[in-house]
Design a protein around this motif. Sequence first.
Motif, PDB file in Angstrom:
ATOM      1  N   ALA A 130      43.297  44.333  51.990  1.00  0.00           N
ATOM      2  CA  ALA A 130      43.202  43.170  51.102  1.00  0.00           C
ATOM      3  C   ALA A 130      43.117  43.740  49.692  1.00  0.00           C
ATOM      4  CB  ALA A 130      41.983  42.334  51.426  1.00  0.00           C
ATOM      5  N   LEU A 131      44.179  43.562  48.930  1.00  0.00           N
ATOM      6  CA  LEU A 131      44.256  44.115  47.572  1.00  0.00           C
ATOM      7  C   LEU A 131      43.851  43.072  46.545  1.00  0.00           C
ATOM      8  CD1 LEU A 131      47.695  45.935  47.875  1.00  0.00           C
ATOM      9  CD2 LEU A 131      45.403  46.947  48.054  1.00  0.00           C
ATOM     10  N   CYS A 132      43.057  43.516  45.561  1.00  0.00           N
ATOM     11  CA  CYS A 132      42.599  42.619  44.492  1.00  0.00           C
ATOM     12  C   CYS A 132      43.761  42.219  43.597  1.00  0.00           C
ATOM     13  CB  CYS A 132      41.526  43.320  43.659  1.00  0.00           C
ATOM     14  SG  CYS A 132      40.952  42.339  42.255  1.00  0.00           S
ATOM     15  N   ARG A 133      43.830  40.975  43.251  1.00  0.00           N
ATOM     16  CA  ARG A 133      44.784  40.526  42.229  1.00  0.00           C
ATOM     17  C   ARG A 133      44.095  39.702  41.153  1.00  0.00           C
ATOM     18  NH1 ARG A 133      48.624  35.498  43.786  1.00  0.00           N
ATOM     19  NH2 ARG A 133      47.253  34.407  45.217  1.00  0.00           N
ATOM     20  N   CYS A 134      42.764  39.644  41.174  1.00  0.00           N
ATOM     21  CA  CYS A 134      42.043  38.870  40.153  1.00  0.00           C
ATOM     22  C   CYS A 134      41.550  39.769  39.016  1.00  0.00           C
ATOM     23  CB  CYS A 134      40.863  38.139  40.783  1.00  0.00           C
ATOM     24  SG  CYS A 134      39.442  39.191  41.170  1.00  0.00           S
ATOM     25  N   GLY A 135      41.415  41.082  39.286  1.00  0.00           N
ATOM     26  CA  GLY A 135      40.945  42.009  38.263  1.00  0.00           C
ATOM     27  C   GLY A 135      39.433  42.163  38.204  1.00  0.00           C
ATOM     28  N   HIS A 136      38.685  41.498  39.066  1.00  0.00           N
ATOM     29  CA  HIS A 136      37.222  41.530  39.019  1.00  0.00           C
ATOM     30  C   HIS A 136      36.587  42.331  40.160  1.00  0.00           C
ATOM     31  CE1 HIS A 136      36.899  38.589  35.755  1.00  0.00           C
ATOM     32  NE2 HIS A 136      37.920  37.973  36.332  1.00  0.00           N
TER      33      HIS A 136
ATOM     34  N   ALA B 158      34.827  39.342  44.856  1.00  0.00           N
ATOM     35  CA  ALA B 158      34.386  38.888  43.532  1.00  0.00           C
ATOM     36  C   ALA B 158      35.259  37.778  42.966  1.00  0.00           C
ATOM     37  CB  ALA B 158      34.356  40.066  42.565  1.00  0.00           C
ATOM     38  N   HIS B 159      36.446  37.581  43.524  1.00  0.00           N
ATOM     39  CA  HIS B 159      37.348  36.541  43.005  1.00  0.00           C
ATOM     40  C   HIS B 159      36.716  35.150  43.064  1.00  0.00           C
ATOM     41  CE1 HIS B 159      38.335  36.993  47.342  1.00  0.00           C
ATOM     42  NE2 HIS B 159      38.346  35.672  47.295  1.00  0.00           N
ATOM     43  N   ALA B 160      35.907  34.899  44.064  1.00  0.00           N
ATOM     44  CA  ALA B 160      35.297  33.570  44.217  1.00  0.00           C
ATOM     45  C   ALA B 160      34.334  33.290  43.064  1.00  0.00           C
ATOM     46  CB  ALA B 160      34.584  33.469  45.561  1.00  0.00           C
ATOM     47  N   ALA B 161      33.432  34.232  42.778  1.00  0.00           N
ATOM     48  CA  ALA B 161      32.467  34.049  41.697  1.00  0.00           C
ATOM     49  C   ALA B 161      33.155  34.004  40.333  1.00  0.00           C
ATOM     50  CB  ALA B 161      31.432  35.177  41.721  1.00  0.00           C
TER      51      ALA B 161
END
Length: 57
Positions: free
Chosen positions: A25-31, A41-44
Motif C-alpha cells: 500500500a503506497l502513500c499518495r497523500c504525502g503525510h 495518516a491519510h485519514a487524519a
Amino acid sequence: MSEIEFDFAKDGPILVKKSEKVEYALCRCGHSTKKPFCSGAHAAAGFKADATKLELK
Ligand code: FES
C-alpha cells in the motif's frame, strides 16, 4: 504471467496487487510516517482523491 494492478483507493493509498493479492500500500497523500508506504495518516490529514485502477498485463 502474473497480472499487476494499481488500485487507487478512494481517499487512500495505491494498492499494488499481484494476482489479486495486495503486495504493498503506497502513500499518495504525502503525510505517511513510513514512506513510501501508507501509514494510515491519510485519514487524519483529510486526504481526498478519486478511486481508479491501472492494470499491467
Ligand atoms: S495514503 Fe495513507 S498515509 Fe498517505
